[in-house]
Design a protein around this motif. Sequence first.
Motif, PDB file in Angstrom:
ATOM      1  N   MET B   1      11.564  -5.883  35.372  1.00  0.00           N
ATOM      2  CA  MET B   1      12.696  -6.604  34.755  1.00  0.00           C
ATOM      3  C   MET B   1      13.510  -5.631  33.917  1.00  0.00           C
ATOM      4  N   LYS B   2      14.788  -5.505  34.215  1.00  0.00           N
ATOM      5  CA  LYS B   2      15.669  -4.633  33.439  1.00  0.00           C
ATOM      6  C   LYS B   2      16.649  -5.515  32.665  1.00  0.00           C
ATOM      7  N   LEU B   3      16.663  -5.329  31.357  1.00  0.00           N
ATOM      8  CA  LEU B   3      17.502  -6.191  30.523  1.00  0.00           C
ATOM      9  C   LEU B   3      18.969  -5.792  30.656  1.00  0.00           C
ATOM     10  N   ALA B   4      19.850  -6.762  30.397  1.00  0.00           N
ATOM     11  CA  ALA B   4      21.288  -6.553  30.576  1.00  0.00           C
ATOM     12  C   ALA B   4      21.810  -5.448  29.658  1.00  0.00           C
ATOM     13  N   GLN B   5      22.930  -4.857  30.072  1.00  0.00           N
ATOM     14  CA  GLN B   5      23.462  -3.669  29.406  1.00  0.00           C
ATOM     15  C   GLN B   5      24.324  -3.994  28.189  1.00  0.00           C
ATOM     16  N   ASP B   6      24.578  -5.274  27.951  1.00  0.00           N
ATOM     17  CA  ASP B   6      25.553  -5.591  26.910  1.00  0.00           C
ATOM     18  C   ASP B   6      24.951  -6.413  25.780  1.00  0.00           C
ATOM     19  N   GLN B   7      23.657  -6.367  25.641  1.00  0.00           N
ATOM     20  CA  GLN B   7      23.024  -7.191  24.618  1.00  0.00           C
ATOM     21  C   GLN B   7      22.233  -6.334  23.640  1.00  0.00           C
ATOM     22  N   ARG B  30      10.702 -15.465  19.207  1.00  0.00           N
ATOM     23  CA  ARG B  30      11.824 -15.661  18.281  1.00  0.00           C
ATOM     24  C   ARG B  30      13.190 -15.404  18.953  1.00  0.00           C
ATOM     25  N   GLY B  31      13.159 -15.216  20.264  1.00  0.00           N
ATOM     26  CA  GLY B  31      14.420 -15.110  21.001  1.00  0.00           C
ATOM     27  C   GLY B  31      14.983 -13.698  21.114  1.00  0.00           C
ATOM     28  N   LYS B  32      14.190 -12.694  20.721  1.00  0.00           N
ATOM     29  CA  LYS B  32      14.687 -11.321  20.824  1.00  0.00           C
ATOM     30  C   LYS B  32      14.537 -10.793  22.249  1.00  0.00           C
ATOM     31  N   ARG B  33      15.392  -9.818  22.581  1.00  0.00           N
ATOM     32  CA  ARG B  33      15.243  -9.079  23.829  1.00  0.00           C
ATOM     33  C   ARG B  33      14.493  -7.797  23.505  1.00  0.00           C
ATOM     34  N   VAL B  34      13.343  -7.609  24.147  1.00  0.00           N
ATOM     35  CA  VAL B  34      12.396  -6.575  23.731  1.00  0.00           C
ATOM     36  C   VAL B  34      12.202  -5.529  24.823  1.00  0.00           C
ATOM     37  N   VAL B  35      12.409  -4.265  24.457  1.00  0.00           N
ATOM     38  CA  VAL B  35      12.040  -3.157  25.330  1.00  0.00           C
ATOM     39  C   VAL B  35      10.774  -2.523  24.766  1.00  0.00           C
ATOM     40  N   CYS B  36       9.746  -2.478  25.590  1.00  0.00           N
ATOM     41  CA  CYS B  36       8.460  -1.905  25.183  1.00  0.00           C
ATOM     42  C   CYS B  36       8.329  -0.512  25.800  1.00  0.00           C
ATOM     43  N   LEU B  37       8.154   0.488  24.940  1.00  0.00           N
ATOM     44  CA  LEU B  37       7.956   1.872  25.407  1.00  0.00           C
ATOM     45  C   LEU B  37       6.512   2.251  25.111  1.00  0.00           C
ATOM     46  N   ASP B  38       5.776   2.630  26.125  1.00  0.00           N
ATOM     47  CA  ASP B  38       4.358   2.909  25.907  1.00  0.00           C
ATOM     48  C   ASP B  38       3.888   3.933  26.932  1.00  0.00           C
ATOM     49  N   ASN B  39       2.968   4.804  26.523  1.00  0.00           N
ATOM     50  CA  ASN B  39       2.417   5.793  27.469  1.00  0.00           C
ATOM     51  C   ASN B  39       1.137   5.280  28.131  1.00  0.00           C
ATOM     52  N   LEU B  40       0.722   4.061  27.764  1.00  0.00           N
ATOM     53  CA  LEU B  40      -0.479   3.425  28.325  1.00  0.00           C
ATOM     54  C   LEU B  40      -1.747   4.228  28.063  1.00  0.00           C
ATOM     55  N   PRO B  55      11.652 -13.185  30.823  1.00  0.00           N
ATOM     56  CA  PRO B  55      13.002 -12.688  31.183  1.00  0.00           C
ATOM     57  C   PRO B  55      13.611 -11.771  30.123  1.00  0.00           C
ATOM     58  N   ASN B  56      13.138 -11.833  28.898  1.00  0.00           N
ATOM     59  CA  ASN B  56      13.713 -10.973  27.854  1.00  0.00           C
ATOM     60  C   ASN B  56      12.844  -9.755  27.546  1.00  0.00           C
ATOM     61  N   PHE B  57      11.912  -9.449  28.457  1.00  0.00           N
ATOM     62  CA  PHE B  57      10.992  -8.334  28.227  1.00  0.00           C
ATOM     63  C   PHE B  57      11.173  -7.253  29.273  1.00  0.00           C
ATOM     64  N   GLU B  58      11.186  -6.007  28.816  1.00  0.00           N
ATOM     65  CA  GLU B  58      11.275  -4.883  29.753  1.00  0.00           C
ATOM     66  C   GLU B  58      10.270  -3.821  29.325  1.00  0.00           C
ATOM     67  N   PHE B  59       9.559  -3.278  30.294  1.00  0.00           N
ATOM     68  CA  PHE B  59       8.601  -2.217  30.002  1.00  0.00           C
ATOM     69  C   PHE B  59       9.129  -0.876  30.515  1.00  0.00           C
ATOM     70  N   VAL B  60       9.056   0.146  29.657  1.00  0.00           N
ATOM     71  CA  VAL B  60       9.414   1.505  30.055  1.00  0.00           C
ATOM     72  C   VAL B  60       8.216   2.394  29.757  1.00  0.00           C
ATOM     73  N   GLU B  61       7.724   3.083  30.767  1.00  0.00           N
ATOM     74  CA  GLU B  61       6.590   3.970  30.536  1.00  0.00           C
ATOM     75  C   GLU B  61       7.085   5.326  30.050  1.00  0.00           C
ATOM     76  N   GLY B  62       6.506   5.795  28.978  1.00  0.00           N
ATOM     77  CA  GLY B  62       6.899   7.104  28.454  1.00  0.00           C
ATOM     78  C   GLY B  62       6.099   7.450  27.218  1.00  0.00           C
TER      79      GLY B  62
END
Lengths: 339, 339
Positions: B1-7, B30-40, B55-62
């Motif tokens: 899931m990739k969150l929208a570019q304008d929020q 609480r209605g936030k759009r959350v990007v999670c960055l984690d190296n696992l 729908p408001n969650f995005e995971f980025v590995e790093g």
Amino acid sequence: MKLAQDQSLTLVAGGAGFIGSHLCAELLARGKRVVCLDNLQTARPTNLRLLEDHPNFEFVEGDIVNALPVDITSRAGQFERIYNLACAASPPQYQADPEHTMLTCVVGTDHLLRLAETSGARFLLTSTSEVYGDPEVHPQPENYRGWVNCTGPRACYDEGKRAAEAMAFDFARMGRADVRVARIFNTYGPHMHPDDGRVVSNLVCQALSGRDITIYGDGSQTRSFCYVSDMVEGLIALMEGDLDGSEPVNLGNPEELTVTELLEAILQIVDRPVTVTHLPLPTDDPRRRRPDISRAEAQLGWRPRTPLSVGLARTCAWFAEEIAGGDVQDPVTVPVAAE
Amino acid sequence: MKLAQDQSLTLVAGGAGFIGSHLCAELLARGKRVVCLDNLQTARPTNLRLLEDHPNFEFVEGDIVNALPVDITSRAGQFERIYNLACAASPPQYQADPEHTMLTCVVGTDHLLRLAETSGARFLLTSTSEVYGDPEVHPQPENYRGWVNCTGPRACYDEGKRAAEAMAFDFARMGRADVRVARIFNTYGPHMHPDDGRVVSNLVCQALSGRDITIYGDGSQTRSFCYVSDMVEGLIALMEGDLDGSEPVNLGNPEELTVTELLEAILQIVDRPVTVTHLPLPTDDPRRRRPDISRAEAQLGWRPRTPLSVGLARTCAWFAEEIAGGDVQDPVTVPVAAE
């Protein structure tokens, strides 16, 4: 001057700085081939002028915060000793860019530790009495854990050095490098910056130039001053000594005096009338600072030999020459903080 | 899931970890759009499974030790809040690669602070009660400077976090970022690692599986355990609170109990006979640890609300399910008392 590719080398990071330049000179005097790595952030040009024509000396410009220069990494196999003296060390200098100070301590030390691992070189970190903060134990032995404010304006340096020590001993514990850690107490002598805010250079330059003398607080705070040639002997003894290297070693002069007494000693050499102005003590300024050097005495057979009067006379003579030669522009116009 | 570019977005570094995954869930609630960055590195796969379809969650590995991923830097302008929870936090995990631990704290925090500067985002660092070391003052207020051994095997974490605090407050002093620093005391709850050596997960898993119970030392050392939902509320209150952010804030539960008392509370829930084995205390293990939370109470109106019996019952129930589901490699399952 580029040193030959087939000879063992000593790397001195921060070798163009105050203590570093004296260390390079002494290593050269002992027949070592010395590569000096420095970003010239706080180095004085004159410091290098004395070394750069020596056939066993090579200068490489670079900042240890970044990947090490190819001139260094390409000769990893040649380094047998790595001294890390690279970091701005006076509050006005290290507080000007606190992020860079912290990264110099942590990332810079990591780069040099990795070089030591690759090279099989022995590594010496110059840490500092600042790891003890504003100490509640006096004098400070190495097992005193310190009283450091990790959120204050001195923390970039104090905590940076504590973190650098942690990394060095982790490399040792993991068997990645043979490390030595020196905790350097106040040191003075020729090649100091006239305007870096340290108390010896402040007072000497102010006295020599006949300007008002600035004392922070009432002058009753104490310091212990080690002459730079004694410090260099201590560093080399620690690097070459037969130790397990698992503990830090205090290096400094245990002879304690107040800032007012220091001023009196300077005025015995620079014999002229002065006016003293008192300013507030800076945040987190240590009230007392004096090394317990029993570990260095027991393990290295080292202790400072230069009397304060002798060291101060040499320092005053050097600053007088610098001022006369125009290398010191105006020693007293820069806002300063006490060490 | 990739969150929208304008929020506007909230970044949670370390969001796949124990506390981080609960924080992400609460922010989403609480209605936030959350990007999670984690190296696992220490995250459990199940932690993310609960979030990844939102729908408001995005995971980025790093790994924040490295340059931040383009997926993060390309959206710098969207971040309005950055939480840094990225670091292994239990001794066996952070000591496995102490160099990486230190660099995560210092270089990783620097990368996120720079992102906050670029984004104009508010930044929250999760620091730790470990900055107090083995405290001589009890309970620990925020102005206690700590008793940390900067050369020992815990220093990569303790000093790393102290250095990270120093950096955060330097960014604040320089006007580069609006920062908040939480000092997190012992926290427990679902999503803990069963095998990371923390006392709650150790004792719960040992009790549930009928294995011998391991107590380090005589069990008289004290801890104060905060249930994870209380901690998450505290972190959000600190991030959103109307503070100047110039001081760290302790977050934890001031209710202090011995490790032996903790075991008794667990055995009231997991009702089975056990054998207790005593092992030596690890190096630099703190004897007592309890937060003074008066600053959090006064400035955030926050204090923990979940009784130990309730939090432990939820934790035991979750671990029992994990063991039954095969996520914890242990065949033994036992009934758990209801809350």
